[in-house]
Design a protein around this motif. Structure first.
Motif, PDB file in Angstrom:
ATOM      1  N   GLU A 285       0.925  -1.285   0.034  1.00  0.00           N
ATOM      2  CA  GLU A 285       0.042   0.096   0.030  1.00  0.00           C
ATOM      3  C   GLU A 285       0.655   1.223   0.068  1.00  0.00           C
ATOM      4  O   GLU A 285       0.577   2.185  -0.703  1.00  0.00           O
ATOM      5  CB  GLU A 285      -1.068  -0.011   1.356  1.00  0.00           C
ATOM      6  CG  GLU A 285      -1.972  -0.726   1.049  1.00  0.00           C
ATOM      7  CD  GLU A 285      -1.798  -2.414   1.159  1.00  0.00           C
ATOM      8  OE1 GLU A 285      -0.551  -2.711   1.622  1.00  0.00           O
ATOM      9  OE2 GLU A 285      -2.659  -3.308   0.961  1.00  0.00           O
ATOM     10  N   VAL A 286       2.140   1.044   0.553  1.00  0.00           N
ATOM     11  CA  VAL A 286       2.791   2.452   0.684  1.00  0.00           C
ATOM     12  C   VAL A 286       3.402   2.532  -0.591  1.00  0.00           C
ATOM     13  O   VAL A 286       3.614   3.479  -1.128  1.00  0.00           O
ATOM     14  CB  VAL A 286       3.931   2.304   1.920  1.00  0.00           C
ATOM     15  CG1 VAL A 286       4.956   3.365   1.830  1.00  0.00           C
ATOM     16  CG2 VAL A 286       3.354   2.284   3.136  1.00  0.00           C
ATOM     17  N   THR A 349      14.145  14.735  -0.393  1.00  0.00           N
ATOM     18  CA  THR A 349      13.102  14.980  -1.128  1.00  0.00           C
ATOM     19  C   THR A 349      12.000  14.454  -1.136  1.00  0.00           C
ATOM     20  O   THR A 349      10.917  15.350  -1.874  1.00  0.00           O
ATOM     21  CB  THR A 349      13.887  14.956  -2.760  1.00  0.00           C
ATOM     22  OG1 THR A 349      14.222  13.637  -2.919  1.00  0.00           O
ATOM     23  CG2 THR A 349      15.179  15.791  -2.851  1.00  0.00           C
ATOM     24  N   HIS A 350      11.840  13.324  -0.823  1.00  0.00           N
ATOM     25  CA  HIS A 350      10.133  12.688  -0.652  1.00  0.00           C
ATOM     26  C   HIS A 350       9.708  13.654   0.395  1.00  0.00           C
ATOM     27  O   HIS A 350       8.361  13.799   0.284  1.00  0.00           O
ATOM     28  CB  HIS A 350      10.595  11.421  -0.267  1.00  0.00           C
ATOM     29  CG  HIS A 350      10.941  10.480  -1.338  1.00  0.00           C
ATOM     30  ND1 HIS A 350      12.387  10.278  -1.623  1.00  0.00           N
ATOM     31  CD2 HIS A 350      10.287   9.512  -2.242  1.00  0.00           C
ATOM     32  CE1 HIS A 350      12.250   9.279  -2.588  1.00  0.00           C
ATOM     33  NE2 HIS A 350      10.983   9.003  -3.066  1.00  0.00           N
ATOM     34  N   TYR A 351      10.086  13.998   1.211  1.00  0.00           N
ATOM     35  CA  TYR A 351       9.437  14.757   2.443  1.00  0.00           C
ATOM     36  C   TYR A 351       9.082  16.131   1.734  1.00  0.00           C
ATOM     37  O   TYR A 351       8.001  16.681   2.199  1.00  0.00           O
ATOM     38  CB  TYR A 351      10.300  15.093   3.555  1.00  0.00           C
ATOM     39  CG  TYR A 351       9.865  15.685   4.617  1.00  0.00           C
ATOM     40  CD1 TYR A 351       8.608  15.444   5.180  1.00  0.00           C
ATOM     41  CD2 TYR A 351      10.460  16.869   5.294  1.00  0.00           C
ATOM     42  CE1 TYR A 351       8.170  15.850   6.430  1.00  0.00           C
ATOM     43  CE2 TYR A 351       9.923  17.808   6.206  1.00  0.00           C
ATOM     44  CZ  TYR A 351       8.749  17.264   6.876  1.00  0.00           C
ATOM     45  OH  TYR A 351       8.192  17.885   7.841  1.00  0.00           O
ATOM     46  N   MET A 403       3.252   8.838   6.167  1.00  0.00           N
ATOM     47  CA  MET A 403       4.359   9.162   5.443  1.00  0.00           C
ATOM     48  C   MET A 403       5.145  10.483   5.518  1.00  0.00           C
ATOM     49  O   MET A 403       6.306  10.435   6.020  1.00  0.00           O
ATOM     50  CB  MET A 403       4.574   8.471   4.061  1.00  0.00           C
ATOM     51  CG  MET A 403       4.038   7.235   3.554  1.00  0.00           C
ATOM     52  SD  MET A 403       4.924   5.909   4.743  1.00  0.00           S
ATOM     53  CE  MET A 403       6.842   6.385   4.310  1.00  0.00           C
ATOM     54  N   LEU A 404       4.204  11.281   5.794  1.00  0.00           N
ATOM     55  CA  LEU A 404       4.458  12.572   6.105  1.00  0.00           C
ATOM     56  C   LEU A 404       5.152  12.559   7.577  1.00  0.00           C
ATOM     57  O   LEU A 404       6.280  13.316   7.757  1.00  0.00           O
ATOM     58  CB  LEU A 404       3.377  13.633   6.211  1.00  0.00           C
ATOM     59  CG  LEU A 404       3.918  15.083   6.151  1.00  0.00           C
ATOM     60  CD1 LEU A 404       4.706  15.569   4.867  1.00  0.00           C
ATOM     61  CD2 LEU A 404       2.512  16.111   6.004  1.00  0.00           C
ATOM     62  N   VAL A 497       3.410  -0.565   9.410  1.00  0.00           N
ATOM     63  CA  VAL A 497       4.603   0.036   8.716  1.00  0.00           C
ATOM     64  C   VAL A 497       5.423   0.584   9.741  1.00  0.00           C
ATOM     65  O   VAL A 497       6.619   0.520   9.523  1.00  0.00           O
ATOM     66  CB  VAL A 497       3.797   1.493   8.149  1.00  0.00           C
ATOM     67  CG1 VAL A 497       4.899   2.299   7.769  1.00  0.00           C
ATOM     68  CG2 VAL A 497       2.873   0.855   6.948  1.00  0.00           C
ATOM     69  N   LEU A 498       5.030   1.166  10.971  1.00  0.00           N
ATOM     70  CA  LEU A 498       6.151   1.599  12.041  1.00  0.00           C
ATOM     71  C   LEU A 498       7.004   0.174  12.193  1.00  0.00           C
ATOM     72  O   LEU A 498       8.279   0.651  12.694  1.00  0.00           O
ATOM     73  CB  LEU A 498       5.284   2.100  13.050  1.00  0.00           C
ATOM     74  CG  LEU A 498       4.630   3.443  12.791  1.00  0.00           C
ATOM     75  CD1 LEU A 498       3.685   4.012  14.060  1.00  0.00           C
ATOM     76  CD2 LEU A 498       5.650   4.441  12.456  1.00  0.00           C
TER      77      LEU A 498
END
Length: 673
Positions: A285-286, A349-351, A403-404, A497-498
């Motif tokens: 999903e991510v 850069t993703h952030y 994700m943020l 995810v974590l």
């Protein structure tokens, strides 16, 4: 000569005046008749005597005087060229132009700047460019390259003087330049005389292949050029590529054969990037979320027209916010924004991409609706439809906020790791702190996180879910899942995810358990040297057999007790936060002289590399110095320009007189100053 002239005068006087006239000594007409006119022998002898007495009017003196003037003019021209070269190197600007003829309007930065600066100086204006001799204008390309080489030599010499034949760490990476040449950048990490950790760029080398042996040969050539030895290397920092970190045939192992204490450390910032991206690759999903972001960037960011539409929509949004009093005005506020494309080699850069996505979300939705309704390309219309459908789902809002939050925590760590003065002990402490924050988010952060997701969904009119209702799988809507939305999103997504993120942290940053770092931790000044352990520090000295002899290790055992008592009783050591602070204060207080063995241990700990961020910055500078319009720049000139451009602070310390001496000693010059 004077006596000879008098003798000639007496002979002429006796030969020309009769005896009877000589008896009339008080008669002046006899002397006048004797001297004769200006063509007489006496007058010629007299003039020769006068000329001999006036050396300043001699031909030799006149030629010598002309040489001094020529040398002065030569120095002015050379100094002007050096000043122009310094400015261009400082800015990373090109030297050459397409047409350097006198009537050209595109002579290049060097000649144009030289003309401008000379026009501001009346003295220089008279001796440079068209007013200089045609064969001695000091503006030719070879002269420019020689001047740049002199600057680079002096900058490198200053860096080597800072190292002062002491130990250092080696940071290496390779990347292709704009002309598709593989360039290997080399950076040294060391502790200077003031106890400050520095990372200095020393040059690039063009390598035809990136095998470990080829890189090793290039490093050997660079070391031989500067008179360095691999025996002084006490640390290696690479980005984790197989040709670098290979335990048997990698560059790491080849250097270890020559320096057994050159311990390898995988770039922390690169490992952090792998941690973040590993979750995206392992969790479907991510991964789908980031794939949709990539599609968005291709649909919206591939057209200048669509980019302008986003900017215009954001401008209207800002104007409305200012009119309603929701936004403040001021310097630096409400700047023009656009979506930023993430890059795997650009940490963080993703952030930034996700931050821009949230800020421009309403504007992006407007553009996607326009593409869907009025777009010409059927493929883009279909992609816009799919994006709009996905962006209005609860899953999108959920993964965007998740994700943020994760990237926000790791972004702070990434920026801290990229500091040049960061020591490895503090870096591991920051990693541990980030892991604790992630664990805290997993244990106690669900409620606050869910509130952010709901708030975003409410503001942007996206799908809202009731957590107590039964979960319906969109892929199989008729099949009962027997779980609630709360269980699905909290346990299957949030916790999973974590947990994957924490597991990757433990797997990637396994150096925390290594013996070397455990020993280094004993040097920490935190809490009044609470972690001090003499046995660990003695063991640390044993790990560096080339730096501590058997006698010195015995002496260190006795010196450590005195050192601990000394620093614990000194108020200047009470508030230190890192090994870098400890080294700096030890030099300031002269305790590095009182405890030389402890300070040697401290330096060895500080030069262990944390990240290859400095090397990555060199590659960014490489793209500035060598561009598509000047992609044929030769390798050695390219390296010299890079050294000067990257190490600007050192370049500013190089004087013109030093460059002139180096320039004169390179080869035979037309003038010798």
């Amino acid at each position: 000569m004077i006596c000879h002239g008098i003798q000639l005068k007496e002979k002429v006087f006796k030969a020309t005046i009769p005896i009877k006239e000589m008896s009339g000594w008080n008669k002046t007409y006899g002397f006048t008749k004797h001297t004769g006119d200006h063509t007489s022998f006496h007058s010629i002898a007299k003039n020769k005597c006068v000329d001999l007495m006036r050396q300043g009017q001699s031909i030799k003196h006149a030629l010598h005087k002309q040489t001094d003037v020529a040398k002065n003019d030569y120095r002015i021209r050379l100094s002007a060229s050096i000043d122009v070269s310094r400015h261009l190197l400082h800015q990373g600007l090109p030297f050459r132009g397409h047409d350097e003829s006198e009537d050209s309007t595109n002579k290049g930065n060097f000649l144009e700047l030289l003309k401008y600066t000379s026009d501001q100086n009346e003295i220089a204006r008279k001796v440079v460019l068209k007013n200089a001799p045609k064969n001695n204008q000091m503006t030719s390309p070879p002269i420019q390259k020689d001047i740049v080489h002199c600057f680079a030599e002096e900058v490198t010499r200053s860096v080597l003087q800072e190292i002062n034949n002491d130990v250092f760490a080696l940071l290496v990476d390779e990347s292709a330049d704009v002309s598709d040449k593989e360039q290997m950048a080399v950076v040294f990490r060391f502790v200077d005389k003031d106890g400050i950790v520095k990372e200095r760029f020393v040059g690039i080398s063009h390598v035809k292949e990136t095998s470990s042996l080829s890189l090793k040969n290039a490093i050997d050539s660079l070391f031989a050029k500067h008179g360095l030895s691999l025996k002084k290397v006490r640390g290696q920092g690479y980005d984790g590529a197989s040709n670098m970190k290979g335990e048997f045939n990698g560059l790491r192992s080849l250097i270890l054969k020559e320096s057994s204490s050159a311990y390898y450390v995988h770039c922390f910032a690169h490992q952090l990037q792998l941690v973040v991206m590993a979750v995206a690759k392992k969790h479907f999903e991510v991964g789908d979320f980031f794939d949709m972001i990539s599609v968005l960037l291709n649909v919206v960011g591939a057209s200048c027209k669509r980019k302008d539409m986003i900017r215009e929509s954001y401008r209207k949004k800002v104007e409305e916010g200012i009119c309603n009093g929701e936004l403040n005005t001021g310097t630096g506020l409400n700047q023009e924004l656009s979506l930023q494309r993430p890059a795997n080699t650009r940490w963080g850069t993703h952030y930034k991409t996700l931050l821009r996505l949230i800020e421009l979300f309403s504007c992006i939705i407007e553009v996607l609706e326009y593409i869907q309704d009025e777009g010409v390309d059927t493929t883009k219309r279909r992609q816009a439809y799919g994006l709009l459908k996905y962006f209005h789902t609860f899953d999108f809002a959920f993964y965007l906020q998740l994700m943020l939050h994760i990237l926000g925590l790791t972004d702070k760590l990434s920026k801290a790791l990229q500091r040049r003065d960061q020591d490895i002990l503090n870096a591991m402490s920051l990693v541990a702190s980030t892991k604790r924050e992630l664990q805290k988010l997993r244990d106690d952060g669900w409620d606050d996180f869910l509130a952010k997701v709901c708030s975003f969904s409410e503001q942007n009119n996206t799908e809202m879910l009731t957590m107590d209702e039964k979960f319906v799988d969109s892929r199989r809507p008729r099949k009962k899942t027997n779980i609630t939305n709360l269980h699905h999103y909290k346990v299957d997504y949030f916790y999973t995810v974590l947990d994957m993120q924490l597991q990757e942290f433990n797997d990637r940053f396994d150096e925390v358990n290594s013996e070397l770092l455990v020993c280094i931790a004993s040097l920490s000044p935190l809490d009044s040297f609470r972690q001090f352990d003499k046995s660990m520090l003695v063991r640390l000295a044993e790990l560096y057999p080339d730096d501590f002899s058997f006698v010195e290790r015995l002496s260190l055992d006795h010196q450590l007790d005195i050192y601990l008592d000394n620093v614990q009783r000194d108020e200047r050591f009470t508030d230190l936060k890192s090994l870098g602070d400890l080294a700096r204060v030890m030099v300031e207080t002269k305790k590095h002289i009182s405890h030389p063995l402890v300070y040697r241990l401290l330096k060895l700990a500080l030069i262990l590399p944390v990240a290859t961020a400095t090397v990555e910055r060199c590659f960014s500078a490489m793209n500035i110095v060598k561009t598509a319009s000047r992609n044929r720049i030769c390798d050695y000139f390219f390296s010299d320009c890079l050294v000067c451009f990257i190490e600007k602070q050192v370049l500013d310390t190089v004087t013109n007189e030093t460059v002139i001496k180096c320039f004169q000693s390179m080869s035979e010059r037309r003038m010798h100053l």
